[in-house]
Write a protein that holds these residues in place. Structure first.
Motif, PDB file in Angstrom:
ATOM      1  N   LEU A   1     -27.142  82.419 148.335  1.00 30.70           N
ATOM      2  CA  LEU A   1     -28.496  82.919 148.094  1.00 30.70           C
ATOM      3  C   LEU A   1     -28.470  84.344 147.550  1.00 30.70           C
ATOM      4  O   LEU A   1     -29.123  84.674 146.565  1.00 30.70           O
ATOM      5  N   LEU A   2     -27.646  85.179 148.207  1.00 32.78           N
ATOM      6  CA  LEU A   2     -27.629  86.590 147.837  1.00 32.78           C
ATOM      7  C   LEU A   2     -27.057  86.771 146.434  1.00 32.78           C
ATOM      8  O   LEU A   2     -27.570  87.562 145.653  1.00 32.78           O
TER       9      LEU A   2
ATOM     10  N   LEU B   1     -30.221  97.488 142.120  1.00 26.06           N
ATOM     11  CA  LEU B   1     -29.855  96.516 143.157  1.00 26.06           C
ATOM     12  C   LEU B   1     -30.228  96.991 144.564  1.00 26.06           C
ATOM     13  O   LEU B   1     -29.953  96.312 145.538  1.00 26.06           O
ATOM     14  N   GLY B   2     -30.853  98.177 144.655  1.00 24.19           N
ATOM     15  CA  GLY B   2     -31.252  98.723 145.970  1.00 24.19           C
ATOM     16  C   GLY B   2     -31.983  97.708 146.820  1.00 24.19           C
ATOM     17  O   GLY B   2     -31.596  97.444 147.957  1.00 24.19           O
TER      18      GLY B   2
ATOM     19  N   LEU C   1     -23.959  78.346 157.633  1.00 19.69           N
ATOM     20  CA  LEU C   1     -24.989  79.374 157.466  1.00 19.69           C
ATOM     21  C   LEU C   1     -24.465  80.500 156.583  1.00 19.69           C
ATOM     22  O   LEU C   1     -25.150  81.000 155.692  1.00 19.69           O
ATOM     23  N   GLY C   2     -23.210  80.917 156.846  1.00 17.51           N
ATOM     24  CA  GLY C   2     -22.598  82.003 156.067  1.00 17.51           C
ATOM     25  C   GLY C   2     -22.584  81.645 154.596  1.00 17.51           C
ATOM     26  O   GLY C   2     -22.983  82.450 153.745  1.00 17.51           O
ATOM     27  N   ALA C   3     -22.180  80.413 154.282  1.00 18.69           N
ATOM     28  CA  ALA C   3     -22.070  79.999 152.882  1.00 18.69           C
ATOM     29  C   ALA C   3     -23.454  80.052 152.229  1.00 18.69           C
ATOM     30  O   ALA C   3     -23.615  80.575 151.116  1.00 18.69           O
ATOM     31  N   VAL C   4     -24.451  79.551 152.945  1.00 17.15           N
ATOM     32  CA  VAL C   4     -25.809  79.535 152.400  1.00 17.15           C
ATOM     33  C   VAL C   4     -26.274  80.955 152.089  1.00 17.15           C
ATOM     34  O   VAL C   4     -26.769  81.243 150.998  1.00 17.15           O
TER      35      VAL C   4
ATOM     36  N   THR D   1     -30.384  91.634 151.911  1.00 18.12           N
ATOM     37  CA  THR D   1     -29.140  91.210 152.561  1.00 18.12           C
ATOM     38  C   THR D   1     -29.248  91.353 154.066  1.00 18.12           C
ATOM     39  O   THR D   1     -28.904  90.445 154.825  1.00 18.12           O
ATOM     40  N   VAL D   2     -29.758  92.526 154.497  1.00 17.74           N
ATOM     41  CA  VAL D   2     -29.877  92.782 155.937  1.00 17.74           C
ATOM     42  C   VAL D   2     -30.795  91.746 156.585  1.00 17.74           C
ATOM     43  O   VAL D   2     -30.448  91.138 157.597  1.00 17.74           O
TER      44      VAL D   2
END
Lengths: 815, 129
Positions: free
Chosen positions: A30-31, A323-324, A23-26, A330-331
């Motif tokens: 993505l981000l 990038l705001g 999940l972390g990698a995905v 991200t959150v």
């Protein structure tokens, strides 16, 4: 949940770890992708924006040379040249040179007012002399008078332009409008670009006749495009010159190197330190990204001669502004990741539990079998590997059960026999224990007695009083440590002598005779004070107490002598008495001096006093009287506390003493208009009492009654005889202020005064009732009272008819 | 033996301010006074002024001797033993009072308890008897 360390936990842990990493990698991928796209998109936007900006400014800047070029062909200019050549008159149009000049000036003025882009327009002739000058001042174009025109023949713009081909415009660097030598900056500070073109005669090969110079307002050019942007947020739009200064800045104070002065040196580097100017001018168009900002730039297409400016339009956007949105994404993504992880985790837990449940049942069954219960059967639910194991387990259990059953029968029998034997043994043991218990108890009792005796011995040995035990002939059998300490003789010396022979013998013979008669003949205890001498020759006084110990036939077996060294006690008593006597003298002498001198002054012995003086002196006199009374009371208290005041009873008539006490206070009774009632029987037996002490008692009680009863109140003094009880009662009552209930238990306390009387009378000492009670009780009587606030108080003094007991004492109480 | 005059009073008192007060009050009341501050001075006065008819005596005095010593000496002399003595002192323990009265003094006063005038009035009354 599965147990810690179990297979279930291990499986869940591995699966969770895998899910977490995946999940972390995905999420990270993505981000990163999103960020890249976002940055690209905004860079593209910015570039488009800056390109549009550049084109807008270029359009304005391009317009100006066209305008200036068009001016050179204007008819008034050509007319003016014709007039110049013909002695100041143009025959063709029938106009003077001055008329043409006015017309040309009018065209300048019209152009300037229409565009507001120019600070100045001039026509300069071939010699460099200004012919027409129009200035733009406060929003209006004004022609300058002839007298103020100057020769500009040495100026670069003139020299360059006069050399130029037709249609070539000279373009100066943008500069602040400096004039004069040394150059001063004209106010308001304005940045300008000078456009200069040569003026030729129409269709002639002759050299140029003059130059048209137009000073263009840089700010106006930029502002006309810049204003369009003013409503957009977060965009900072700058124009930078190739020498590194701001030509246009959001904060206009930073333009031209500072407050409109290149010399103060506020440069682009001061604001954006990581911006490389050279790269900007080389690339001409593009974006430049640092960690903080995105710079989009486009070089303006200014055309002119070589030394003209190059300008860059610069658009600056902070990276965080672009990038705001990514941060919020991200959150959300992180939350989503956590949510998915939790769902997965619980799914694992659920699955593992279901798979491993039969295994748990099998384990529990194995444990039960291990503990000896063989009636366990594991349910076989599935046909998988676990189901197979369960079946084998059940078979094994049933075989074990049948073998174990036989063994148990045998053991039961043996156990029964053993139990019988144990019972018998226990009985024997119990009997033994009882015997032992009794012995232990006896031993404890003996020990307690021994300890008691030891304590007793220690107490006697360490007593601070001398303790001696003798046989009936006074030979010493025992002497404690205090005997050695007080007399100074050693135990060996003491135990080989007759009691008292070492330190005694300093009293009169009669004393010893009386002592011996008492203890040996009358066989009674003897008490008295004996003068003795220590081994070192010092005298000491012992308070002795000798008790004969008799046997059953009433013969003396031992004498026990307990003697206390009272030497120091007696010295202290003497010192205390001495102090009281001295204090009475020392305190009263100065009081007497004041008393007598005040008396003599009041009496007029040394002259008559004024009314005021007399009044003040009376206050002093009264105060002194109070002091005398207080000292007297304190002296009585100190005697009472020494416990040494004597009682000397004689035959007295109590009624007379009461009368005396009343008489003494009559002046006060009259002053307060009190009614005093005396209820005294005519025949009253005389009793043995100390008249002086009785007087003190009655004085205090009656004066209190008078003092604490308001005007016109009533005081009653009554004597009654109670023959049955063998007592005489003296009652003093009033209907005055009374004693508050909560303070009644303190009324006989030394120095105590009840709150209600403290407010009304400040003179009391708080000693009177203390003295009264001390005297009454010291001489065998008693005192009590009834009282209610605002109703009155009654004191009851009971004296025994048998009279006061005589008491020897060092001191007597007095007034 | 010279005749004693009851208007001549010997005042023996060690405190100067008190002595002055007593002297002036007595003189205002018609006595002639001679004064002394110790037992020795008092005895010398009795010798020097034989007409002294009354003695006013304090207990504590200058020097080692006190009022009791003075009385012992006076009562031991045939010449002086009939002179009335009034003890006026602050050493007012009842025991001392008893001792003085037993030694034959006429009256015993506690200074702090009496106005000067009252003492003199009482002395006068006693002398009349």
């Amino acid at each position: 949940m599965p147990r810690k360390g179990s297979i279930g936990i291990k499986i869940i842990a591995v699966a969770s770890l895998f899910a977490f990493v995946f999940l972390g990698a995905v999420v990270v991928i993505l981000l990163t992708q999103a960020r890249g796209h976002m940055l690209d998109a905004s860079v593209q936007l910015l570039e488009e924006d800056v390109r549009a900006e550049k084109e807008r400014i270029d359009f304005y800047l391009q317009q100006i040379p066209d305008t200036v070029q068009s001016l050179k062909g204007t008819p008034p200019l050509q007319g003016m040249i014709r007039a110049e050549d013909n002695q100041g008159f143009d025959v063709e149009e029938n106009s003077t040179i001055a008329q043409w000049q006015s017309r040309l000036a009018a065209i300048f003025i019209a152009e300037m007012n229409a565009t507001k882009l120019y600070a100045q327009m001039r026509y300069i002739d071939a010699s460099g002399q200004e012919v027409i000058r129009v200035n733009f001042i406060n929003g209006v174009a004004v022609r300058v008078e002839e007298g103020q025109l100057q020769n500009k023949g040495d100026r670069e713009y003139f020299l360059e332009a006069i050399e130029n081909e037709r249609n070539i415009t000279y373009l100066s660097r943008a500069e602040l409008n400096r004039e004069g030598s040394p150059p001063t900056i004209s106010t308001p500070h304005t940045a300008i670009i000078r456009y200069a073109i040569p003026v030729y005669e129409d269709d002639s090969d002759r050299p140029p006749r003059g130059v048209i110079v137009a000073n263009v307002l840089v700010e106006e050019v930029i502002a006309s495009s810049d204003r369009l942007h003013s409503e957009e947020r977060e965009k900072k739009h700058y124009i930078i010159s190739d020498d590194g200064f701001f030509v246009s800045h959001v904060d206009s104070r930073k333009e031209w190197g500072g407050p409109k002065d290149l010399e103060t040196g506020y440069s682009v580097q001061d604001e954006f330190s990581d911006l490389t100017l050279d790269k900007l001018f080389e690339d001409r168009f593009g974006t430049f990204i640092t960690s903080e900002y995105i710079f989009a730039y486009a070089v303006l297409g200014l055309s002119g001669s070589e030394n003209s400016n190059k300008w860059v339009v610069l658009q600056v956007t902070p990276v965080h502004a672009v990038l705001g949105p990514i941060n919020s994404v991200t959150v959300y993504t992180a939350f989503f990741g956590v949510f998915v992880f939790i769902v997965l985790f619980f799914s694992f837990v659920f699955l593992v539990r279901n798979i491993l449940k039969p295994l748990d049942l099998l384990r529990d069954a194995a444990v039960q079998v291990g503990e000896g219960s063989f009636d366990v059967e594991v349910p076989v639910k599935h046909n998988d590997e676990i189901g197979e194991v369960a079946r084998v387990f059940n078979t094994m259990t049933s075989q074990l059960a049948s073998q174990y059953g036989e063994l148990e029968e045998k053991v039961k029998k043996k156990t029964k026999q053993l139990r019988k034997k144990v019972e018998e043994l226990k009985k024997t043991q119990r009997a033994m224990m009882n015997v032992l218990d009794d012995m232990e108890h006896e031993k404890e009792q003996a020990q307690i007695l021994a300890e008691d005796l030891e304590k007793f011995k220690l107490a006697v040995e360490n007593s601070s009083d001398m303790i001696l035990i003798t046989d009936p002939h006074a030979n010493v059998l025992y002497a404690n440590h205090a005997v050695e300490k007080i007399t100074g003789y050693t135990k060996e010396e003491i135990l080989t002598a007759k009691c008292g022979s070492l330190w005694g013998g300093y009293m009169q013979k009669a004393f010893y005779k009386k002592m011996w008669d008492t203890i040996a003949k009358k066989k009674k205890p003897f008490e008295g004070r004996v003068e003795n001498k220590r081994k070192n020759g010092q005298m000491f006084v012992g308070h002795t107490n000798i008790v004969p110990i008799l046997d059953e036939q009433n013969n003396v077996k031992f004498f026990v002598d307990i003697q206390r060294d009272v030497t120091i006690e007696m010295e202290i008593d003497r010192a205390k008495s001495e102090f009281v006597s001295l204090a009475s003298h020392q305190l009263r002498t100065p009081l007497s001096t004041i008393n007598w001198y005040a008396e003599m002054l009041l009496n007029g012995d040394v002259g008559h006093l004024k009314a005021g003086q007399k009044q003040y002196l009376e206050e002093i006199y009264r105060g002194n009287q109070r002091m005398v009374a207080l000292v007297n009371a304190l002296l009585n208290v100190s005697r009472i506390e020494l416990g040494t005041f004597s009682v000397a009873p004689i035959s007295v008539n109590v009624a007379e003493i009461v009368e005396d006490a009343v008489d003494e206070i009559l002046p006060d009774i009259k002053k307060k208009k009190l009614t005093i009632t005396k209820k005294i029987p005519k025949k009253i037996p005389t009793i043995q009492a100390d008249p002086q002490l009785l007087l003190i008692v009655f004085q205090n009680l009656i004066s209190n009654a008078v003092k604490y009863t308001p005007d016109k109140g009533e005081v009653v003094v009554k004597i009654s005889i109670k023959k049955k009880e063998g007592s005489m009662n003296v009652i003093v009552s009033d209907n005055g202020y009374g004693i508050p209930k909560r303070q009644q238990d303190k009324i006989f306390t030394k120095l105590f005064r009840a709150d209600n009387v403290k407010e009304k009378d400040t003179e009391g000492t708080g000693l009177g009732l203390y003295i009264v009670k001390s005297i009454v009780e010291h001489s065998g009587g008693s005192i009590h009272f009834d009282s209610e606030e605002e109703k009155g108080t009654t004191f009851y003094v009971t004296l025994p008819l048998s009279g006061m007991k005589k008491k020897e004492g060092a001191r007597r109480l007095g007034k | 033996m010279e005749k004693k005059d009851e208007n001549i009073i010997l005042v023996i008192e060690d405190e100067r301010p008190l002595l002055l007060a007593i002297k002036s009050k007595l003189e205002a009341e018609g006595f002639e006074t001679v004064t002394a501050r110790s037992v020795e001075q008092g005895i010398n006065m009795l010798k020097d002024v034989p007409s002294i008819g009354v003695v006013w005596l304090d207990h504590y005095l200058l020097g080692k001797k006190n009022g009791l010593d003075f009385i012992a000496e006076v009562k031991g002399s045939d010449d002086w033993k009939h002179i009335p003595i009034f003890v006026v002192t602050n050493t007012g323990s009842p025991e001392k009072k008893t001792t003085y009265l037993q030694l034959g003094v006429s009256e015993f006063f506690t200074k702090a308890d009496y106005p000067l005038m009252d003492i003199i009035t009482q002395i006068k009354k006693a002398l009349k008897r």
